[in-house]
Design a protein around this motif. Structure first.
Motif, mmCIF file in Angstrom:
data_model
loop_
_atom_site.group_PDB
_atom_site.id
_atom_site.type_symbol
_atom_site.label_atom_id
_atom_site.label_comp_id
_atom_site.label_asym_id
_atom_site.label_seq_id
_atom_site.Cartn_x
_atom_site.Cartn_y
_atom_site.Cartn_z
ATOM 1 N N ALA A 673 7.516 117.492 33.144
ATOM 2 C CA ALA A 673 6.995 118.388 32.114
ATOM 3 C C ALA A 673 7.861 118.272 30.868
ATOM 4 N N ALA A 674 7.258 118.535 29.695
ATOM 5 C CA ALA A 674 8.003 118.418 28.443
ATOM 6 C C ALA A 674 7.405 119.335 27.379
ATOM 7 N N TYR A 675 8.266 119.720 26.434
ATOM 8 C CA TYR A 675 7.834 120.471 25.250
ATOM 9 C C TYR A 675 8.531 119.851 24.042
ATOM 10 N N SER A 676 7.789 119.653 22.952
ATOM 11 C CA SER A 676 8.382 119.117 21.735
ATOM 12 C C SER A 676 7.904 119.904 20.525
ATOM 13 N N HIS A 677 8.755 119.945 19.503
ATOM 14 C CA HIS A 677 8.420 120.617 18.245
ATOM 15 C C HIS A 677 8.854 119.723 17.096
ATOM 16 N N THR A 678 8.033 119.674 16.045
ATOM 17 C CA THR A 678 8.321 118.846 14.876
ATOM 18 C C THR A 678 8.558 119.737 13.661
ATOM 19 N N TRP A 679 9.718 119.547 13.029
ATOM 20 C CA TRP A 679 10.017 120.218 11.761
ATOM 21 C C TRP A 679 9.792 119.218 10.634
ATOM 22 N N LYS A 680 8.826 119.486 9.796
ATOM 23 C CA LYS A 680 8.510 118.576 8.700
ATOM 24 C C LYS A 680 9.348 118.918 7.471
ATOM 25 N N GLU A 681 9.752 117.881 6.751
ATOM 26 C CA GLU A 681 10.589 118.056 5.579
ATOM 27 C C GLU A 681 9.810 117.732 4.315
ATOM 28 N N ALA A 682 10.202 118.351 3.216
ATOM 29 C CA ALA A 682 9.498 118.155 1.944
ATOM 30 C C ALA A 682 9.572 116.709 1.475
ATOM 31 N N SER A 683 10.608 115.996 1.867
ATOM 32 C CA SER A 683 10.775 114.602 1.446
ATOM 33 C C SER A 683 9.811 113.654 2.142
ATOM 34 N N GLY A 684 9.095 114.161 3.146
ATOM 35 C CA GLY A 684 8.177 113.321 3.909
ATOM 36 C C GLY A 684 8.696 112.941 5.278
ATOM 37 N N GLY A 685 9.974 113.185 5.545
ATOM 38 C CA GLY A 685 10.525 112.917 6.862
ATOM 39 C C GLY A 685 10.292 114.078 7.810
ATOM 40 N N ASP A 686 10.851 113.982 8.988
ATOM 41 C CA ASP A 686 10.719 115.066 9.959
ATOM 42 C C ASP A 686 11.853 115.005 10.969
ATOM 43 N N ILE A 687 11.973 116.067 11.737
ATOM 44 C CA ILE A 687 12.903 116.142 12.864
ATOM 45 C C ILE A 687 12.101 116.567 14.084
ATOM 46 N N VAL A 688 12.196 115.811 15.172
ATOM 47 C CA VAL A 688 11.466 116.098 16.401
ATOM 48 C C VAL A 688 12.463 116.494 17.479
ATOM 49 N N GLY A 689 12.291 117.693 18.027
ATOM 50 C CA GLY A 689 13.103 118.147 19.143
ATOM 51 C C GLY A 689 12.282 118.154 20.416
ATOM 52 N N ARG A 690 12.909 117.804 21.529
ATOM 53 C CA ARG A 690 12.173 117.678 22.790
ATOM 54 C C ARG A 690 13.032 118.160 23.958
ATOM 55 N N VAL A 691 12.406 118.873 24.880
ATOM 56 C CA VAL A 691 13.021 119.256 26.139
ATOM 57 C C VAL A 691 12.149 118.709 27.266
ATOM 58 N N ALA A 692 12.734 117.973 28.190
ATOM 59 C CA ALA A 692 11.974 117.363 29.282
ATOM 60 C C ALA A 692 12.641 117.675 30.615
ATOM 61 N N ILE A 693 11.820 118.008 31.600
ATOM 62 C CA ILE A 693 12.294 118.189 32.974
ATOM 63 C C ILE A 693 11.562 117.173 33.837
ATOM 64 N N LEU A 694 12.313 116.240 34.404
ATOM 65 C CA LEU A 694 11.736 115.222 35.279
ATOM 66 C C LEU A 694 11.954 115.625 36.730
ATOM 67 N N ASN A 695 10.949 115.360 37.562
ATOM 68 C CA ASN A 695 10.953 115.812 38.952
ATOM 69 C C ASN A 695 11.132 117.332 38.988
ATOM 70 N N LEU A 696 10.180 117.992 38.351
ATOM 71 C CA LEU A 696 10.240 119.434 38.120
ATOM 72 C C LEU A 696 10.517 120.236 39.383
ATOM 73 N N PHE A 697 9.930 119.854 40.504
ATOM 74 C CA PHE A 697 10.068 120.607 41.754
ATOM 75 C C PHE A 697 11.167 120.050 42.653
ATOM 76 N N ASP A 698 12.014 119.174 42.077
ATOM 77 C CA ASP A 698 13.174 118.627 42.788
ATOM 78 C C ASP A 698 12.780 117.998 44.121
#
Length: 730
Positions: A673-698
């Motif tokens: 499972a994963a969640y990501s968020h994008t912060w857009k910048e006025a210059s046209g660039g962006d910053i992408v943050g992501r949290v991922a859990i692999l093998n969620l149920f261990d």
């Protein structure tokens, strides 16, 4: 905080090369954009504008892709959106990206990482139309998902252009440096002491476009754990990758391309605790008294891997003729360093093994539109390989019944080298019989001159029929010729080990031969509506000299061998859904592959195992009856949530007292499972943050249990892992 990439060699190399390409202004200020128009002051004649470069690039890319037909083959596509929806996004290893496709089964890194339609390896990688020579297989992956723009995955009955490695063709289109200068910086950290840094830069200067990237990864999860614990002992890895793609446009119809890539990996090999000593070694182990001065948890083995490639291409359009000619070079090596004490105490053999392989060659592909109904495609390739195997092997002397004679080892030097050649030619015609029916037929010639000297003429026939506006059928027949991988097939001198702990039970070992296959494939694609598409495919392979690979000995290097005959059959089904917010996929595969009578590399096997297989069909060790995968992602605003699952019914194993490969490991299902968020910048660039859990149920699960034909130590899948990443695009 974004890490300072000037402190590692990857970042320095990337930025230094871009500085040379783009001049001092770009090196000092990545935000500066210079647009050069034809005829501008101080502009050399023939310099193109950025808009013209983009237009030519798109047109020539389409022409290059048109050199490779897909008529009658089974084709699955993965785009950037599909990659970004995976748990780790573009930090996902390429093999894990391919697991989202039907008919692709997961395996351990030591056993080849994945299998396509029950083949062991036999996957061909192409980058921007250039087929990469094979490197020596190891744990790492030399290709990085970050620079991939899209992937076409072809399997089934392939047109005549595709040969040698035919289980699947991974046709990669990479990112290009079109438009104003830009780039990215990113890092990932999380479980298993993971830290991964990445950087890329791209842009256009004059008639030259460039894309350069690099990454550096370190963690304590380099190879699968031989124990069902959360973390393995002695499992640190450090891996670096670079890639470059440069294009220079000579005129509207001509492009020069240069691609290069490097990979370097260092691995500790996980220990398997609580093992009993098998041999006596002076000062360390005595089986008679029970003395053991080195517990198996203290054994330290290592492996290093390196790969580098470069390809220079010339692409040209001359009216109805399109062609691309490429010259390529690849070098790879793999070095296994034993624990000089532990390997002797527990295995009776300590082998310092170095394998290297150098490939040089030419590839040419052309397309000529003969008429509205006929498009001819033709070309060929030539590769010259030089393989070297250097082994310094410490062993113990044994008597006639295999009992150890002394506790002092002796050293045997076992070195060899081989120069081999591969040559291929093909000609085919894409015949559009009517708007609904297309027939692609052709002939291919392949030859190999290495550890085996063979050749084959291979006919190919593929039909594509548009039954309705939403339903299409395809069918094909292909004759395949698959030479053994020269870089893995080096023959050891068996006689050197007579009377030692490394002597084989079988004293003869015939050369590995080329596999020859009759391949039949039938499929249907149906578009339910603009959002949902379905597909199904069935195949059958009748195989002579079936090639397989296994791990034999301590060094985790795969060795090939042949079954005299074999077969594989299967069914694949797939569904894809996309709309403005949702995307989803689901795959199902049923597979069965068996072989009979091992006819090469016999010294790698035990006498009883060999005798049984000589008279019985056995499952291939990498056969998995059922494989399922699926995933979904939802986009809302600048956010995305996603999840995916992989299910396997289990690879093969050999039960105590049972026939080889006659049982399957327990089934497993791994959810990410994963969640990501994008912060857009006025210059046209962006910053992408992501949290991922692999093998969620261990879920703890076995990929291999250490039994089966050509299987080494047990390997467990990775337990629950958490990763956080940040990437900025500028």
């Amino acid at each position: 905080m974004i890490p300072n990439f000037r402190r590692n060699a990857v970042g320095v190399a990337v930025f230094s090369l871009v500085s040379l390409l783009s001049g001092p202004a770009l090196a000092q200020d990545q935000s500066v954009t210079t647009t050069v128009e034809p005829g501008a002051a101080n502009t050399p004649p023939g310099t193109l504008s950025t808009v013209e470069i983009q237009s030519q690039s798109e047109r020539l890319q389409k022409a290059r892709m048109a050199l490779s037909p897909e008529v009658g083959a089974t084709v699955y596509r993965i785009d950037r959106a599909a990659i970004d929806a995976l748990g780790k996004g573009d930090a996902t290893p390429l093999d894990d990206v391919l697991l989202t496709l039907p008919g692709v089964a997961k395996d351990s890194k030591a056993s080849g990482s994945l299998h396509v339609r029950d083949d062991h390896g036999n996957v061909q990688y192409r980058i921007n139309g250039v087929q990469l020579p094979e490197g020596i297989s190891g744990f790492g992956q030399s290709l990085d998902t970050r620079y991939i723009e899209s992937v076409d995955f072809l399997t089934g009955a392939l047109p005549a252009q595709y040969g040698l490695r035919t289980a699947g063709v991974v046709d990669i289109q990479t990112k290009q440096g079109l438009g104003k200068p830009g780039g990215s910086l990113g890092f990932t950290f999380g479980s298993h002491n993971t830290l991964e840094e990445s950087a890329s830069v791209y842009g256009t200067t004059g008639n030259l476009s460039y894309y350069l990237s690099g990454s550096l990864l370190s963690n304590t999860n380099g190879i699968e754990n031989p124990q069902p614990t959360l973390n393995a002992q002695n499992d640190r890895t450090r891996q670096g990758k670079t890639f470059g793609n440069l294009s220079y446009y000579l005129d509207a119809d001509t492009r020069l391309g240069l691609m290069f890539g490097t990979y370097s990996g260092k691995f500790q090999i996980p220990t398997n605790p609580n093992q009993a000593p098998q041999f006596s070694l002076a000062g360390y182990s005595d089986l008679g008294t029970g003395y053991n001065g080195l517990p198996s948890s203290d054994v330290r083995e290592r492996q290093t891997e390196a790969t580098r490639f470069v390809a220079l291409s010339f692409q040209k359009t001359l009216g109805a003729l399109d062609f691309q000619v490429s010259a390529f070079h690849q070098y790879s090596n793999l070095h296994y360093t034993p624990d000089p004490v532990g390997d002797l105490v527990y295995n009776g053999v300590a082998s310092d093994t170095l394998r290297s392989n150098t490939s040089n060659g030419l590839q040419g592909d052309a397309s000529y539109k003969l008429s509205d109904a006929h498009t001819l495609r033709f070309g060929g390739a030539y590769t010259r390989q030089t393989t070297s195997s250097i082994n310094a092997v410490n062993v113990f002397a044994v008597d006639d019944i295999g009992a150890q004679l002394g506790n002092t080892p002796v050293l045997i030097n076992d070195n060899s080298s081989k120069v081999g050649q591969l040559a291929s030619l093909y000609l085919q015609d894409e015949w559009r019989i009517d708007p609904k029916l297309t027939f692609n037929y052709g002939l291919r010639y392949d030859s190999v001159d290495a550890f085996t000297k063979e050749h084959q003429w291979s006919p190919r026939m593929n039909l594509a029929y548009k039954l309705t506006g939403s339903t299409a059928l395809h069918a094909g027949y292909a004759r395949y010729f698959t030479p053994p991988p020269q870089e893995l097939a080096s023959q050891k001198s068996i006689d050197l080990y007579a009377g030692t702990t490394n002597q084989p039970e079988i004293a003869n070992s015939d050369p590995v031969k080329a596999e020859r296959t009759h391949y039949f494939d039938l499929g249907v694609d149906h578009k339910v509506n603009d959002n949902l598409s379905l597909s199904a495919d069935v195949y059958y392979k009748n195989i002579s000299n079936l090639l397989d690979e296994g791990q034999f000995g301590q060094a985790l290097i795969l060795s090939p061998f042949n079954y005299a005959k074999g077969f594989a059959r299967g069914l694949e089904m797939s569904a894809r859904y996309n709309d403005d917010h949702w995307s989803a996929y689901a795959n199902f595969a049923y597979q069965k592959a068996m072989g009979k009578n091992i006819v090469s590399s016999q010294s790698l096997f035990g006498a009883d195992e060999l005798a049984y297989i000589a008279n019985h069909y056995v499952y291939l060790d990498h056969d998995q009856t059922y494989t399922l995968s699926g995933g979904a992602s939802y986009r809302f605003g600048d956010n995305q949530v996603s999840g995916d699952v992989v299910y396997g019914s289990g690879l093969r194993r050999t039960p105590d007292g049972g026939a080889p490969n006659s049982a399957a490991l327990p089934h497993y299902a791994v959810v990410n499972a994963a969640y990501s968020h994008t912060w857009k910048e006025a210059s046209g660039g962006d910053i992408v943050g992501r949290v991922a859990i692999l093998n969620l149920f261990d879920k703890g699960y076995l990929l291999r249990d250490g039994t089966g034909v050509g299987v080494g130590a047990p390997q467990y899948g990775t337990r629950r892992s958490l990763y956080v990443s940040m990437t900025t695009h500028f």
